[in-house]
Design an enzyme around this catalytic site. Structure first.
Site, PDB file in Angstrom:
ATOM      1  N   ASP A   1      -2.350  23.376  -8.439  1.00 52.74           N
ATOM      2  CA  ASP A   1      -2.672  22.330  -9.421  1.00 52.74           C
ATOM      3  C   ASP A   1      -1.974  22.712 -10.721  1.00 52.74           C
ATOM      4  O   ASP A   1      -2.326  23.695 -11.366  1.00 52.74           O
ATOM      5  CB  ASP A   1      -4.197  22.261  -9.595  1.00 52.74           C
ATOM      6  CG  ASP A   1      -4.640  21.093 -10.477  1.00 52.74           C
ATOM      7  OD1 ASP A   1      -3.868  20.711 -11.383  1.00 52.74           O
ATOM      8  OD2 ASP A   1      -5.758  20.580 -10.264  1.00 52.74           O
TER       9      ASP A   1
ATOM     10  N   ARG B   1       0.818  -1.215   0.000  1.00 55.79           N
ATOM     11  CA  ARG B   1       0.000   0.000   0.000  1.00 55.79           C
ATOM     12  C   ARG B   1       0.856   1.272   0.000  1.00 55.79           C
ATOM     13  O   ARG B   1       0.443   2.312  -0.506  1.00 55.79           O
ATOM     14  CB  ARG B   1      -0.917  -0.007   1.230  1.00 55.79           C
ATOM     15  CG  ARG B   1      -2.059   0.997   1.171  1.00 55.79           C
ATOM     16  CD  ARG B   1      -2.941   0.874   2.394  1.00 55.79           C
ATOM     17  NE  ARG B   1      -2.188   1.092   3.603  1.00 55.79           N
ATOM     18  CZ  ARG B   1      -2.413   0.478   4.782  1.00 55.79           C
ATOM     19  NH1 ARG B   1      -3.391  -0.405   4.896  1.00 55.79           N
ATOM     20  NH2 ARG B   1      -1.678   0.729   5.839  1.00 55.79           N
TER      21      ARG B   1
ATOM     22  N   TYR C   1     -10.499  23.536 -10.614  1.00 56.47           N
ATOM     23  CA  TYR C   1     -11.101  22.280 -11.094  1.00 56.47           C
ATOM     24  C   TYR C   1     -12.336  21.946 -10.238  1.00 56.47           C
ATOM     25  O   TYR C   1     -12.256  21.968  -9.002  1.00 56.47           O
ATOM     26  CB  TYR C   1     -10.023  21.200 -10.966  1.00 56.47           C
ATOM     27  CG  TYR C   1     -10.411  19.793 -11.341  1.00 56.47           C
ATOM     28  CD1 TYR C   1     -10.848  19.491 -12.628  1.00 56.47           C
ATOM     29  CD2 TYR C   1     -10.310  18.759 -10.412  1.00 56.47           C
ATOM     30  CE1 TYR C   1     -11.172  18.188 -12.969  1.00 56.47           C
ATOM     31  CE2 TYR C   1     -10.623  17.456 -10.747  1.00 56.47           C
ATOM     32  CZ  TYR C   1     -11.057  17.176 -12.032  1.00 56.47           C
ATOM     33  OH  TYR C   1     -11.378  15.885 -12.362  1.00 56.47           O
TER      34      TYR C   1
ATOM     35  N   LYS D   1      -3.339  12.807 -16.991  1.00 57.53           N
ATOM     36  CA  LYS D   1      -3.394  13.593 -18.216  1.00 57.53           C
ATOM     37  C   LYS D   1      -2.096  13.407 -19.021  1.00 57.53           C
ATOM     38  O   LYS D   1      -1.921  12.388 -19.642  1.00 57.53           O
ATOM     39  CB  LYS D   1      -3.669  15.058 -17.878  1.00 57.53           C
ATOM     40  CG  LYS D   1      -4.867  15.265 -16.911  1.00 57.53           C
ATOM     41  CD  LYS D   1      -6.210  15.061 -17.571  1.00 57.53           C
ATOM     42  CE  LYS D   1      -7.374  14.929 -16.602  1.00 57.53           C
ATOM     43  NZ  LYS D   1      -7.605  16.062 -15.720  1.00 57.53           N
TER      44      LYS D   1
END
Ligand SMILES: *Cc1c(COP(=O)(O)O)cnc(C)c1O
Length: 397
Positions: A185, A60, A113, A210
């Site tokens: 961002d 993890r 966003y 992206k």
């Protein structure tokens, strides 16, 4: 030796692999939950290495694959470290939650966003954190909005959907003086076209989904922090159980290797399409900072090294049926969320519903185009036929 250029670092960063004999060019995909140790001492050492970005302790918390990606991205963006998580939104959540507690105040760009806004208005409100949205063009004027309990300023430039460029150095200067953490961002620009940390930002986040992945086939988030914030970010990601899947981290590493050549082509193609769009009678305005007519052009030119393939196109007033005729008949532009892959996309967007500090009052509809790696002449011909359909439908309305 001189610091290598970004293109060189893209090809070489994060490829170290600890093994004997020869080695493959690329680190392998290491999938794991349990990690085995040979001694009790080594097993227990895990606890003192929880925040060590190179220590494999449990699936993890990452394996060699995600560590290689983190290493490469931290190097590219000039951070003390990077934490890879399962999506861009997870990166945003981790970055914000690593800084705030009940009773704190957040300043967030009005053009942020949409899911970031949802995080602030939903989860953060429930936990007693208040958000004020600010005009993305505010610059140093943000000082007037900083309160005694302001902990974070969250920037995004250019803004989602509306593409406003912010004066990042002016805002981070105010933040530093006030002891406020800045998070940015940086998805649109990628580490190649803007360097948030060099402009005073403390924590940079990316939807690696992206341009880093670049092929529309994996979800990935990246949080890059300076020395002061890196441990807090990694701890927060671990507390939330966030981590990038090894397969998606590997696709991110693969994407990085070609990101510079892809981005250069996205930029060339996008500029050509944007300039053509500016000459169309159906178009009121093209929102793309690389255009000299864009209101953010001067700051973009001062601070950014390039423009990626995403832009806004404001049309003259026309019905949504006509817009649908334009979009649905396109051969090379797909309709779908996300962007940053090699392929072109076109969707209608509705920023008016998402603004509270500065109303979005454009008279006509807004489109978002992602310009891919196709030949721009084919994309222009496709859009030209689309405008023809739009005009025919509008005339019949
Ligand atoms: C897509 C996007 C995100 C979220 O990324 P996911 O990987 O889809 O969660 C965050 N910020 C911006 C600017 C984006 O465009």
């Amino acid at each position: 030796m001189k610091k290598a250029a970004p293109q060189t670092r893209l090809a070489h960063a994060g490829r170290r692999l600890a093994c004997k004999g020869g080695r493959p060019v690329n680190p392998p995909v290491v999938r794991a939950s349990t990690i085995l140790f040979d001694s009790v001492e080594d097993l227990l050492a895990v606890h003192s290495h929880r925040l060590d970005p190179e220590f494999v302790s449990y699936g993890r918390n990452g394996t060699e694959t995600s560590f290689s990606l983190e290493h490469a991205v931290a190097e590219l963006e000039g951070g003390a470290g990077c934490v890879a998580v399962g999506s861009g939104l997870a990166a945003i959540t981790v970055a914000v939650l690593s800084q705030i507690k009940q009773g704190d105040h957040l300043l967030v760009a009005d053009s942020v966003y949409a899911p970031t806004r949802k995080l602030c208005d939903g989860l953060l409100t429930r936990f007693g954190v208040e958000t004020t949205y600010y005009d993305p063009l505010i610059g140093a004027g943000i000082a007037d909005l900083v309160r005694a309990n302001t902990r974070v300023i969250f920037l995004e430039a250019p803004g989602s959907l509306t593409f406003e460029i912010q004066d990042v150095p002016a805002i981070t200067k105010v933040a530093r003086e006030a002891g406020v953490t800045t998070i940015m961002d940086n998805t649109w620009a990628t580490p190649l076209f803007f360097q948030p940390l060099a402009h005073g930002v403390d924590i940079s986040v990316h939807a690696g989904t992206k341009y880093v992945v670049g092929h529309s086939d994996a979800m990935l988030g990246l949080v890059i922090a300076n020395e002061a914030q890196h441990d807090a970010v990694r701890q927060q990601a671990q507390d939330l159980g966030h981590g990038a899947s090894p397969d998606d981290a590997w696709l991110g590493l693969r994407g990085l290797r070609t990101m510079a050549v892809r981005l250069a082509q996205h930029q060339t193609n996008a500029l050509q399409v944007a300039q053509w769009l500016q000459g169309r009678p159906e178009v009121a305005r093209v929102l793309y900072p690389a255009l000299p007519s864009d209101p953010g052009h001067a700051i973009w030119k001062r601070d950014f090294h390039g423009a990626s393939g995403l832009m806004g196109v404001e049309l003259h007033p026309v019905g949504m049926e006509s817009v649908a005729d334009l979009l649905e008949g396109l051969d090379y532009f797909g309709m779908g969320y996300s962007w940053g892959g090699y392929e072109s996309l076109a969707i209608p967007t509705f920023p008016a519903k998402l603004r509270s500090a500065v109303p979005w009052d454009a008279a006509g509809p807004l489109l978002r185009l992602h310009i891919g790696l196709e030949d721009p002449a084919d994309l222009i011909a496709d859009l030209e036929a689309g405008f023809h359909r739009l005009r025919q439908r509008a005339a019949a309305e």
